[in-house]
Design an enzyme around this catalytic site. Structure first.
Site, short mmCIF file in Angstrom:
data_model
loop_
_atom_site.label_atom_id
_atom_site.label_comp_id
_atom_site.label_asym_id
_atom_site.label_seq_id
_atom_site.Cartn_x
_atom_site.Cartn_y
_atom_site.Cartn_z
N ASP A 1 6.32 -4.05 -0.49
CA ASP A 1 5.80 -5.40 -0.70
C ASP A 1 6.90 -6.46 -0.61
O ASP A 1 8.06 -6.17 -0.87
CB ASP A 1 5.10 -5.46 -2.07
N HIS B 1 7.32 -9.28 8.42
CA HIS B 1 6.75 -7.99 8.84
C HIS B 1 7.64 -7.33 9.90
O HIS B 1 7.83 -6.11 9.88
CB HIS B 1 5.32 -8.18 9.37
N LEU C 1 11.08 16.06 7.38
CA LEU C 1 10.31 15.09 6.58
C LEU C 1 8.92 14.83 7.18
O LEU C 1 8.78 14.68 8.39
CB LEU C 1 11.09 13.77 6.54
C1 IPE Z 1 0.07 -3.88 -1.39
O1 IPE Z 1 0.58 -5.13 -1.15
C2 IPE Z 1 -0.37 -3.29 -0.09
C3 IPE Z 1 0.70 -2.92 0.82
C4 IPE Z 1 1.97 -2.90 0.54
C5 IPE Z 1 0.27 -2.52 2.13
P1 IPE Z 1 -0.32 -6.43 -1.35
O2 IPE Z 1 0.57 -7.60 -1.10
O3 IPE Z 1 -1.54 -6.35 -0.53
O4 IPE Z 1 -0.71 -6.32 -2.89
P2 IPE Z 1 -1.21 -7.44 -3.89
O5 IPE Z 1 -2.28 -8.21 -3.20
O6 IPE Z 1 -0.03 -8.29 -4.21
O7 IPE Z 1 -1.69 -6.69 -5.08
C1 IPE Z 2 3.78 -6.32 2.33
O1 IPE Z 2 4.24 -7.62 2.32
C2 IPE Z 2 3.17 -5.93 3.65
C3 IPE Z 2 1.69 -5.85 3.63
C4 IPE Z 2 0.94 -5.98 2.58
C5 IPE Z 2 1.05 -5.60 4.89
P1 IPE Z 2 3.29 -8.85 2.04
O2 IPE Z 2 2.76 -9.34 3.34
O3 IPE Z 2 2.26 -8.52 1.02
O4 IPE Z 2 4.31 -9.89 1.45
P2 IPE Z 2 4.14 -10.80 0.16
O5 IPE Z 2 3.78 -9.90 -0.97
O6 IPE Z 2 3.09 -11.79 0.48
O7 IPE Z 2 5.49 -11.41 -0.02
MG MG Z 3 2.24 -8.57 -1.01
#
Ligand code: IPE
Ligand code: IPE
Ligand code: MG
Length: 249
Positions: A22, A39, A133
């Site tokens: 995240d 990303h 792995l």
């Molecule tokens: C969790 O991240 C999902 C992934 C890392 C793919 P999110 O950004 O979607 O989670 P929330 O919305 O903060 O809980």
């Molecule tokens: C995690 O990063 C990747 C996915 C959930 C696909 P985020 O896109 O959720 O990034 P934040 O949490 O908004 O910073």
């Molecule tokens: Mg996120």
């Protein structure tokens, strides 16, 4: 890095590490960039972390790449993510083979675009002979989706008469989960600092050690991963027993 690796290897290496990757968007926005730049950088981190996990002798690495709820993000971001996943997998397949890494996928593929499924299926087939792995990508995955699907499959067996309700144990459930080919995660890492599990492996993390770091995923390094493993090695896993019982066995 080599000294850190050999030191960690003298201790208990988690067999299965699961990561909630995240913080891509927040990292990008802090740099004044578009979320998609986060990303893109995040894919580099996947490469780095797969490498270090493999070097440490981790057997399973499950990465939460896209949740069921992430389908509700702006269409442009969803498209970017699906394209990134497909191109990265295609580009990385030769290296995965060279590093003896096997790809696996968990998630609701029926919602994924055809081109992405094709890339993933190809990589799964091409890496199927790897014995190192297992890199398991959770895409279009959520634990509630998985548990609903599992219960439906068990219900069908009961309806067909091949399974009696009294025969259902926690093992029956484990065997019907999409993660049935892996042991439960020993260590769950979440980057980006939020203290929640966001619908990830709810059944499987019953006794996982949890490690949360404020570091955003695009800048999470090999050293950060080693740090998480070092923390794991200091934990006492009691599984409901007393500390005395654990230390005696
Ligand atoms: C969790 O991240 C999902 C992934 C890392 C793919 P999110 O950004 O979607 O989670 P929330 O919305 O903060 O809980
Ligand atoms: C995690 O990063 C990747 C996915 C959930 C696909 P985020 O896109 O959720 O990034 P934040 O949490 O908004 O910073
Ligand atoms: Mg996120």
């Amino acid at each position: 890095m080599d000294t850190i690796i050999s030191e960690l290897k003298t201790g208990n290496i988690p067999e299965h590490v699961a990561i909630i990757m995240d913080g891509n968007g927040r990292w990008a926005q802090k740099q004044g960039l578009d979320r998609s730049a986060g990303h893109v950088r995040g894919v580099d981190t996947v490469r780095q972390i797969t490498e270090i996990a493999s070097q440490l002798g981790v057997k399973y690495l499950t990465l939460y790449a896209f949740s069921t709820e992430n389908w509700n993000r702006p269409q442009q971001e969803v498209d970017t993510l699906m394209n990134l996943i497909a191109t990265a997998i295609e580009r990385e397949t030769p290296d995965l083979i060279r590093n003896n890494v096997r790809l696996a996928l968990i998630g609701d593929t029926s919602r994924m675009p055809q081109f992405a499924i094709e890339c993933l299926d190809r990589c799964i087939a091409d890496t199927s002979r790897s014995t190192g792995l297992t890199l398991c990508l959770a895409i279009s995955y959520s634990s509630r989706w998985e548990l609903t699907d599992t219960m439906r499959r068990i219900a069908v067996k009961v309806k067909e008469g091949t399974l009696e309700p009294e025969q259902i144990t926690d093992r029956t459930i484990k065997e019907n989960l999409v993660t049935s080919f892996m042991p439960d995660p020993d260590l769950l890492i979440r980057t980006g600092g939020d203290l929640r599990v966001s619908n990830f492996l709810l059944w499987q993390i019953a006794y996982s050690e949890i490690y949360v770091t404020d570091t955003f995923w695009p800048v999470f390094s090999k050293l950060d991963f080693c740090n998480a493993v070092a923390h794991f090695q200091k934990r006492e896993r009691r599984f409901g027993l007393t500390g005395e019982q654990v230390r005696k066995s």
